[in-house]
Design a protein around this motif. Structure first.
Motif, PDB file in Angstrom:
ATOM      1  N   ALA A 132       0.786  -1.107   0.059  1.00 13.72           N
ATOM      2  CA  ALA A 132      -0.119  -0.013  -0.108  1.00 13.72           C
ATOM      3  C   ALA A 132       0.961   1.172  -0.037  1.00 13.72           C
ATOM      4  CB  ALA A 132      -1.031  -0.101   1.093  1.00 13.72           C
ATOM      5  N   THR A 150       0.129  -5.205  11.258  1.00 12.87           N
ATOM      6  CA  THR A 150      -0.721  -4.435  10.717  1.00 12.87           C
ATOM      7  C   THR A 150      -0.531  -2.902  10.999  1.00 12.87           C
ATOM      8  OG1 THR A 150      -2.902  -5.972  11.045  1.00 12.87           O
ATOM      9  CG2 THR A 150      -3.404  -3.690  10.504  1.00 12.87           C
ATOM     10  N   ALA A 164      -3.586  -1.287   6.988  1.00  9.17           N
ATOM     11  CA  ALA A 164      -3.379  -2.330   5.885  1.00  9.17           C
ATOM     12  C   ALA A 164      -2.336  -3.283   6.624  1.00  9.17           C
ATOM     13  CB  ALA A 164      -2.597  -1.553   4.767  1.00  9.17           C
ATOM     14  N   ASP A 165      -2.368  -4.482   5.765  1.00  9.27           N
ATOM     15  CA  ASP A 165      -1.590  -5.659   6.203  1.00  9.27           C
ATOM     16  C   ASP A 165      -0.586  -5.632   5.134  1.00  9.27           C
ATOM     17  OD1 ASP A 165      -2.807  -6.389   8.316  1.00  9.27           O
ATOM     18  OD2 ASP A 165      -4.212  -7.985   7.167  1.00  9.27           O
ATOM     19  N   SER A 168      -1.753  -5.920   1.504  1.00  9.94           N
ATOM     20  CA  SER A 168      -2.885  -5.343   0.774  1.00  9.94           C
ATOM     21  C   SER A 168      -2.494  -4.258  -0.037  1.00  9.94           C
ATOM     22  CB  SER A 168      -3.308  -4.284   2.298  1.00  9.94           C
ATOM     23  OG  SER A 168      -3.901  -5.218   3.312  1.00  9.94           O
ATOM     24  N   GLU A 169      -3.112  -4.217  -1.035  1.00  7.09           N
ATOM     25  CA  GLU A 169      -3.003  -3.439  -2.310  1.00  7.09           C
ATOM     26  C   GLU A 169      -2.969  -1.818  -1.950  1.00  7.09           C
ATOM     27  OE1 GLU A 169      -4.763  -4.520  -5.823  1.00  7.09           O
ATOM     28  OE2 GLU A 169      -3.838  -6.398  -5.982  1.00  7.09           O
ATOM     29  N   SER A 172      -7.274   0.388   3.658  1.00  2.00           N
ATOM     30  CA  SER A 172      -8.688   0.363   4.041  1.00  2.00           C
ATOM     31  C   SER A 172      -9.150   1.536   5.044  1.00  2.00           C
ATOM     32  CB  SER A 172      -9.154  -0.730   4.718  1.00  2.00           C
ATOM     33  OG  SER A 172      -8.874  -1.854   3.989  1.00  2.00           O
TER      34      SER A 172
END
Length: 402
Positions: A132, A150, A164-165, A168-169, A172
């Motif tokens: 991300a 996270t 985001a992890d 994750s693109e 959130s």
């Protein structure tokens, strides 16, 4: 040395565990560097970056603007200072410091677009890569939670919460008006730790009804403070307790202990800090330290810096919780930027000065100001441009806006 190198693996690991138990990861890394036998007998933090034993604890990075790659850290539980060389953060490098997270992790972004995120463990050199990209916010606070880990970003100006992890693109986003303060309370209060240990996702527990109910009074207070710049409100873990700290107007401070066990909630005013702690309160951050480990710091006190009316220089004040008396105890650090040091900002600094400076102003990477810097005229001196870029315009935003 040959005899030391042939110590039994069990004994080598028992000694290594002593360093991990105290959170001294730098000692652990030095220990592993002694010889090949000791390295093979102990776990490699870079190969086990998600192992909670190798996560930094109780560390804070104090001086965040300087001309070298060295950074000064302090362990708030043991009183140990450590100057650590971090080449990744040097000028002209590919990473920019976004925020220093509680515990000691450093949250970075690539200097070039799209500014992908990274989490650096400054004591082991382990880097967790995130797919991300950094959100376009005017500065964020960062928390690194769970074993995954996270990454949670709290944007104060927009009240948005991003998480985001590593895979994750994109981040959130929660845009609820109450979410930022609510999640800040839950993150700092340690309410996500158990879920991380049990393998639960932060997304699934980010806004549970139980937290909204049990912390409703605290959320209301933080929302009130957020709407009035003269008020400051922080939640901080201190000697196993979760404290709500309010700074109202000038030199008015209050501390409440948050009791959330069982049914209902309660906020109990605190007149004595547990565990011999002292609190440092600033504009951007709040920090609890073990005063017994610092000779110059008194327990059961709140320290902060502030400018007197009509004075541009800041001074440090000490508030005694028990007597409710405030005393001016000396000059504060007005700037750690080597180009813009004022007359009184001459090292060496005392621990009190460094802690107050740390709480007063957090260095943040701002995309908008990065773009403005690129448009500044080339005739500005190179050292001035570099220093302004490093400092991210924190001290001089009002002047440039005018």
């Amino acid at each position: 040395m040959a005899e030391w190198s042939t110590l039994p693996a069990d004994l080598i690991n028992r000694i290594a565990s002593c360093f991990l138990d105290t959170g001294y990861l730098d000692y652990y890394m030095d220990y592993r560097a002694v010889c090949r036998g000791w390295r093979s007998a102990t776990d490699d933090p870079k190969a086990n970056g998600r192992d909670p034993r190798f996560r930094p604890r109780h560390w804070a990075m104090l001086d965040e603007v300087f001309q070298t790659d060295a950074r000064l850290f302090v362990n708030t539980a043991t009183g140990r200072f450590l100057r650590k060389d971090l080449p990744l953060l040097g000028r002209g490098r590919r990473y920019r410091l976004v925020a220093s997270a509680p515990g000691g992790d450093l949250v970075l972004a690539e200097a070039s677009p799209p500014h992908a995120m990274r989490v650096l463990n400054p004591f082991t050199g382990s880097v967790t890569r995130f797919a991300a990209a950094l959100p376009s916010e005017d500065g964020v606070d960062a928390h690194v939670i769970g074993a995954c880990p996270t990454l949670v970003l709290l944007a104060d100006s927009s009240a948005m919460v991003y998480f985001a992890d590593p895979d994750s693109e994109a981040f959130s986003v929660f845009e609820e008006s109450y979410a930022c303060n609510l999640i800040r309370l839950a993150v700092i209060g340690g309410r996500y730790a158990a879920a991380g240990e049990q393998g639960g996702s932060v997304a699934s527990i980010l806004l549970p009804e139980a937290i909204k109910t049990s912390l409703s009074h605290a959320v209301q207070m933080t929302d009130t403070c957020r709407s009035n710049p003269a008020f400051r409100c922080f939640v901080v873990e201190s000697a196993g307790e979760v404290l709500l700290i309010l700074k109202l107007h000038t030199k008015i401070l209050q501390i409440y202990k948050m009791n959330t066990q069982g049914e209902g909630e309660s906020l109990e005013e605190v007149k004595r800090l547990a565990g011999g702690r002292a609190i440092f309160v600033g504009v951007d951050r709040c920090l609890s330290i073990n005063a017994d480990k610092f000779d110059s710091i008194d327990g059961n006190r709140i320290y902060y810096q502030e400018c007197d009316d009509g004075d541009t220089s800041a001074y440090i004040y000490m508030y005694d919780l028990e007597s409710e008396e405030t005393a001016k105890i000396g000059g504060a650090i007005n700037s750690l930027n080597p180009v813009f040091l004022s007359f009184g900002d001459t090292p060496p600094f005392s621990p009190i000065q460094l802690f107050c400076s740390y709480a007063q102003q957090a260095r943040r990477f701002r995309l908008a100001w990065e773009k403005k810097l690129q448009r500044l005229p080339d005739r500005l001196p190179a050292d001035l441009m570099a220093s302004i870029s490093d400092y991210l315009m924190t001290d001089f935003e009002d002047e440039f806006n005018d």
